[in-house]
Enzyme design. Structure first.
Site, PDB file in Angstrom:
ATOM      1  N   LYS A  54      -9.371  23.797  31.090  1.00  0.00           N
ATOM      2  CA  LYS A  54      -9.128  22.963  32.275  1.00  0.00           C
ATOM      3  C   LYS A  54      -9.787  23.590  33.508  1.00  0.00           C
ATOM      4  O   LYS A  54     -10.363  22.893  34.339  1.00  0.00           O
ATOM      5  CB  LYS A  54      -7.618  22.774  32.493  1.00  0.00           C
ATOM      6  CG  LYS A  54      -6.978  21.892  31.425  1.00  0.00           C
ATOM      7  CD  LYS A  54      -5.458  21.916  31.481  1.00  0.00           C
ATOM      8  CE  LYS A  54      -4.872  21.186  30.265  1.00  0.00           C
ATOM      9  NZ  LYS A  54      -3.413  21.275  30.181  1.00  0.00           N
ATOM     10  N   GLN A  98       1.567  24.352  32.462  1.00  0.00           N
ATOM     11  CA  GLN A  98       1.191  24.284  31.055  1.00  0.00           C
ATOM     12  C   GLN A  98       2.427  24.415  30.168  1.00  0.00           C
ATOM     13  O   GLN A  98       3.214  25.352  30.319  1.00  0.00           O
ATOM     14  CB  GLN A  98       0.161  25.384  30.730  1.00  0.00           C
ATOM     15  CG  GLN A  98      -0.389  25.316  29.325  1.00  0.00           C
ATOM     16  CD  GLN A  98      -1.199  24.052  29.045  1.00  0.00           C
ATOM     17  OE1 GLN A  98      -2.008  23.620  29.856  1.00  0.00           O
ATOM     18  NE2 GLN A  98      -0.966  23.432  27.890  1.00  0.00           N
ATOM     19  N   ASP A 121      -0.262  15.547  35.557  1.00  0.00           N
ATOM     20  CA  ASP A 121       0.003  15.458  34.107  1.00  0.00           C
ATOM     21  C   ASP A 121       0.799  14.196  33.777  1.00  0.00           C
ATOM     22  O   ASP A 121       0.920  13.821  32.612  1.00  0.00           O
ATOM     23  CB  ASP A 121       0.795  16.688  33.626  1.00  0.00           C
ATOM     24  CG  ASP A 121      -0.085  17.701  32.894  1.00  0.00           C
ATOM     25  OD1 ASP A 121      -1.196  17.322  32.470  1.00  0.00           O
ATOM     26  OD2 ASP A 121       0.341  18.859  32.750  1.00  0.00           O
TER      27      ASP A 121
END
Ligand code: NAP
Length: 293
Positions: A54, A98, A121
């Site tokens: 990412k 994450q 997200d």
């Protein structure tokens, strides 16, 4: 049957090039760069790889990005405090934590602490709720990537029978919801299957579109698929392979070699949904940036 690949790698590369161009134009006109912050807690090797990918994708697109690496033993309150400070930082457009988190931290509490306007997200309950009722919001990256892939290949979805294998909050459930929404890509009649479903084959055989997100290598076999089906394989499973230097290789949830000849379109693994997930995260971050301007 002559099948076509839904090439996520090429499609994602095209999207990333479009984003990069847009950022270059913004900067040329005196604007600041979009910015993403990722929080990584602990030493999960897969998570480290995902975050590194990412970070690289952000750099390639011309975003500024930062990874906050916290030790495994970080307390829940310390993590929540870190999130709060990033929520308030005007220089940050998007924030991701994450997953998975170490066991002593409540994941739902952490997700809920992210400012929904920075929730790129799309896991925050507000983002999920808005998605459910069809309001504009950040869509979770993997389902969004799947939709974009279908869209870029002009796959007809209206009135199609779609079977989603898996009901997780990050893939199965949202993709089932999105494909059943009004409009394109959507208007499918969706069946969501899971570990308690009786006779999955019966449902899968009826499907015009199968989205496989179970996490079991080669789960979808050729006798479960009807001729001409479109298959999106979300699975990323590591299996032993002594012919590889690493001793393993990545495969999907679909027995590709046997199933592909029955399909009209199918995603490869790797090179299908995976790259689309990262492209979607960049799209969401750019959206967060524009929303804040
Ligand atoms: P997950 O949270 O483990 O969910 C798996 C789902 O599959 C669950 O709903 C489970 O049912 C169902 N399932 C498990 N065994 C089954 C069986 N024998 N028959 C029918 N259903 C079964 O996994 P996930 O996070 O959704 O991920 C799924 C796969 O996609 C994994 O391989 C993961 O690595 C991959 N993935 C890829 C990307 C990408 O970017 N390409 C992103 C995310 C995930 P229950 O709900 O009943 O337990």
């Amino acid at each position: 049957m002559e099948y076509k690949l839904l090439d996520g790698k090429a499609t994602a590369a095209a999207i990333r090039a479009e984003i990069k161009q847009e950022v270059e134009d913004i900067v040329a006109n005196g604007g600041r760069r979009p910015s993403l912050t990722a929080i990584l807690v602990g030493n999960n090797p897969a998570s480290k790889t995902y975050v590194a990918n990412k970070e690289k994708a952000c750099a390639d697109a011309g975003f500024t990005s930062k990874v906050i690496r916290l030790p495994e033993e970080t307390g829940e309150e310390e993590l929540l405090e870190t999130i709060r400070s990033i929520n308030e930082d005007p220089a940050v457009d998007g924030l991701i934590v994450q997953l998975p988190l170490p066991r002593h931290i409540d994941e739902q509490k952490v997700i809920a602490a992210i400012d929904p306007s920075k929730d790129v997200d799309g896991f925050h309950p507000i983002s999920q709720g808005k998605m459910l009722i069809g309001q504009d919001t950040f869509l979770p990256a993997t389902p969004m990537g799947i939709l974009t892939l279908l869209e870029r290949y002009n796959i007809e979805t209206k009135g199609k029978n779609c079977v989603v294998l898996g009901r997780s909050n990050i893939v199965g459930r949202p993709v089932a919801n999105l494909l059943s929404r009004k409009g394109y890509p959507g208007d499918c009649t969706v069946t969501m299957c899971h570990s308690r479903t009786k006779d999955i084959e019966r449902f899968a055989k009826e499907a015009d579109i199968i989205i496989a997100a179970i996490g079991i290598p080669f789960f979808v076999k050729e006798d479960m698929v009807k001729e001409g089906a479109v298959i999106v394989d979300v699975g990323i499973n590591s299996i032993e392979d002594s012919s590889r230097k690493s001793g393993y290789r990545l495969v999907g949830d679909v027995d590709f070699d046997k199933v592909a000849p029955k399909c009209s379109y199918i995603t490869p693994v790797p090179g299908g949904v995976g790259p689309m997930t990262i492209a979607s995260l960049l799209q969401n971050t750019l959206k967060a940036y524009k929303n804040r301007k």
